[in-house]
Write an enzyme that holds these catalytic residues in place. Structure first.
Site, PDB file in Angstrom:
ATOM      1  N   LYS A 244      -8.294 -55.263   4.365  1.00 51.63           N
ATOM      2  CA  LYS A 244      -7.565 -56.621   3.878  1.00 51.63           C
ATOM      3  C   LYS A 244      -7.443 -57.938   3.372  1.00 51.63           C
ATOM      4  O   LYS A 244      -7.766 -58.336   4.230  1.00 51.63           O
ATOM      5  CB  LYS A 244      -6.145 -55.769   4.197  1.00 51.63           C
ATOM      6  CG  LYS A 244      -4.462 -55.863   3.326  1.00 51.63           C
ATOM      7  CD  LYS A 244      -3.332 -55.341   3.568  1.00 51.63           C
ATOM      8  CE  LYS A 244      -2.555 -54.978   2.914  1.00 51.63           C
ATOM      9  NZ  LYS A 244      -1.363 -54.733   3.503  1.00 51.63           N
TER      10      LYS A 244
HETATM   11  O1  G3P Z   1       2.333 -53.768   2.025  1.00 52.07           O
HETATM   12  C1  G3P Z   1       2.904 -55.303   2.026  1.00 52.07           C
HETATM   13  C2  G3P Z   1       4.329 -54.890   2.694  1.00 52.07           C
HETATM   14  O2  G3P Z   1       4.297 -54.855   3.447  1.00 52.07           O
HETATM   15  C3  G3P Z   1       4.936 -56.202   1.340  1.00 52.07           C
HETATM   16  O3  G3P Z   1       6.095 -55.518   1.737  1.00 52.07           O
HETATM   17  O4  G3P Z   1       8.678 -55.056   2.332  1.00 52.07           O
HETATM   18  O5  G3P Z   1       7.751 -57.425   3.308  1.00 52.07           O
HETATM   19  O6  G3P Z   1       7.703 -57.097   1.095  1.00 52.07           O
HETATM   20  P1  G3P Z   1       7.960 -56.085   1.914  1.00 52.07           P
END
Ligand code: G3P
Length: 218
Positions: free
Chosen positions: A87
């Protein structure tokens, strides 16, 4: 549409796997930190533990932001298990790293994507997955689903094989909208996947069937 779980929590990964619907796992440094994983060998061992649960791809994120560092980290990560996908952040050096890994046949997930232009660059560099963050766009009053739609159109126009991995999913509506628009993959917290199960008419209907079944003297 593939279902990935967005967590580094082994119990949650096992629960999604046991449901029989899990196609892979995504992680990031914040999710690893949330689990209290510290030190390089512990991190690599944790990725291996994740790979041992799921049959699908496991995204492991590089921490470096320079090309050499990303290449060094990525080459180390893919040695953990064939399921590992490297990633890489959507920055200039990241695009170079994705091109490098593509030429070497190493699979990549381009993360922190917030625009169609970034998604186009990721596809041209040969990323296996592109991760648009829809929840974080919604947070700042942009419609994250518009971005998924735009990327779908652009990729279909030119036949790019990069898979749209909708990330930063916050609830079940995001999952269903992604399915309507044609995202290839969603990565979601366990709670949003489990939320798909729920309907009050299912609950009340089952209660009635169970109470009527008791009248059948089985
Ligand atoms: O995969 C990306 C994700 O973990 C981000 O999620 O909820 O931190 O915006 P969030």
């Amino acid at each position: 549409m593939k279902f990935f779980i967005d967590t580094a929590n082994l119990r949650e990964i096992e629960e999604a796997h046991d449901l029989g619907v899990l196609d892979g796992v995504t992680t990031n440094p914040s999710l690893m930190a949330k689990e209290g994983i510290k030190g390089k060998s512990a991190i690599l061992a944790h990725y291996k533990a994740i790979c041992d649960i799921t049959d699908g791809d496991v995204s492991a994120e590089v921490i470096s932001t320079d090309l050499e560092g990303m290449i060094r980290e990525g080459e180390e990560l893919v040695k953990i298990d064939p399921k590992i996908v490297v990633k890489i952040p959507m920055i200039k050096e990241g695009v170079k790293a994705i091109s490098y890994f593509t030429k070497k046949g190493i699979r990549t997930n381009c993360t922190l994507v917030f625009s169609g232009g970034q998604a186009l660059l990721a596809a041209k560099a040969g990323a296996t997955y592109v991760s648009p963050f829809i929840g974080r766009l919604d947070d700042i009053s942009f419609d994250g689903m518009d971005l998924i739609h735009q990327i779908r159109t652009v990729y279909d126009n030119y036949g790019y094989e990069t898979q749209i991995l909708a990330a930063s999913i916050r609830h079940t509506i995001h999952i269903m909208k992604c399915a309507e628009v044609g995202a290839d993959v969603i990565t979601s917290p366990l709670s949003s996947i489990m939320g798909l199960l729920n309907h009050p008419l299912t609950t009340s209907g089952l209660e009635k069937f169970i109470s009527d079944a008791q009248k059948l003297n089985l």
